[in-house]
Design an enzyme around this catalytic site. Structure first.
Site, short mmCIF file in Angstrom:
data_model
loop_
_atom_site.label_atom_id
_atom_site.label_comp_id
_atom_site.label_asym_id
_atom_site.label_seq_id
_atom_site.Cartn_x
_atom_site.Cartn_y
_atom_site.Cartn_z
N GLU A 1 0.83 -1.21 0.00
CA GLU A 1 0.00 0.00 0.00
C GLU A 1 0.86 1.26 0.00
O GLU A 1 0.61 2.20 -0.76
CB GLU A 1 -0.92 0.03 1.23
N ASN B 1 1.13 3.96 -3.01
CA ASN B 1 0.82 5.39 -2.81
C ASN B 1 1.94 6.27 -3.36
O ASN B 1 1.68 7.29 -4.01
CB ASN B 1 0.64 5.69 -1.32
N ARG C 1 -9.50 3.26 -8.13
CA ARG C 1 -8.84 3.20 -6.84
C ARG C 1 -9.89 3.04 -5.75
O ARG C 1 -10.96 3.64 -5.82
CB ARG C 1 -8.03 4.48 -6.55
#
Lengths: 104, 141
Positions: B46, B50, B105
């Site tokens: 994650e 990002n 997303r």
């Protein structure tokens, strides 16, 4: 991401093989959406038994296919969730929308 | 016994899998439980995603990871970029929020990172970059 599909009696089974992450997300979309649109099944079964890992992109992958199928009048179910995939999808609220089935 | 590793790579999405496997490989020395290792891999995935998707949204830059543990086997993972930064960190951490309007997303990245770690700190300066620090105490097997 390898995608294998089978259409039988209004049921479209799409089996994914690989990791459901951001890197593979577009590939999943490009390989599965045309199948859903072409076959217009009554039931879409996403077989994730060969998906050892997913992160929040996996949530997006399942929700995206669920929304497309729903817009075409199809229900979506999931099969073969590994513990890690189940944990992430559950955290993302996916399992409240898309049921997990044991039998294919 | 303390230990530390540093890793840097270009912000290409093909490196997401490499990053989580590299950190997991380093942590294998602690003989973690499989589910703990899976959760840590998810957190790394994650944070790196990002940096790639949001930090370097208009360019290719370098993503920096450090992973370490202390004598009590508390693992600290830092993921840093020199990208565009986050203007409103509280909003970015909100479940279902995503700044991405073009792709698919979920807006669940920070929620997952928070769920799978004991502490998550986010430091960011617009146009300078973002640093995410994740801590997790490994349980004894």
């Amino acid at each position: 991401m390898d995608v294998i599909s089978r259409y039988e009696g209004d049921v479209l089974i799409i089996s994914l093989s690989g990791e459901m992450d951001h890197h593979n997300l577009m590939d999943i979309k490009l390989k599965t959406d045309p199948l859903i649109i072409e076959y217009r099944p009554k039931l879409l079964l996403l077989d994730l038994s060969k998906v050892p890992f997913c992160d929040s992109s996996g949530i997006a992958a399942v929700i995206g296919r669920y929304k497309l199928a729903r817009s075409l009048g199809a229900q979506t179910v999931l099969h073969g969730l590994t513990p890690q995939v189940r944990k992430v999808l559950s955290l993302g609220g996916v399992l409240g929308l898309v049921k997990e089935v044991v039998k294919k | 016994m303390k230990n530390k590793m540093n890793l840097s790579f270009l912000s290409r999405s093909s490196n997401e899998g490499f990053a989580r496997v590299a950190v997991a490989g380093f942590l294998m020395q602690l003989d973690p439980a499989l589910d703990e290792l899976s959760e840590i891999k998810t957190v790394v995935s994650e944070a790196v995603t990002n940096a790639i998707v949001h930090g370097y949204r208009d360019c290719i830059g370098t993503v920096y990871i450090s992973a370490s543990w202390d004598a009590k086997e508390t693992v600290t993972i830092t993921v840093r970029d020199k990208g565009c930064g986050i203007e409103d960190i509280a909003r970015a951490r909100r479940p279902l929020y995503t700044s991405c309007t073009t792709g698919e997303r979920a807006g669940m990245g920070f929620t997952i990172m928070e769920s799978f770690s004991d502490s998550l700190k986010v430091y960011s300066i617009p146009n300078k970059g973002t640093k995410v620090v994740i801590r997790r105490k490994l349980r004894r097997k």
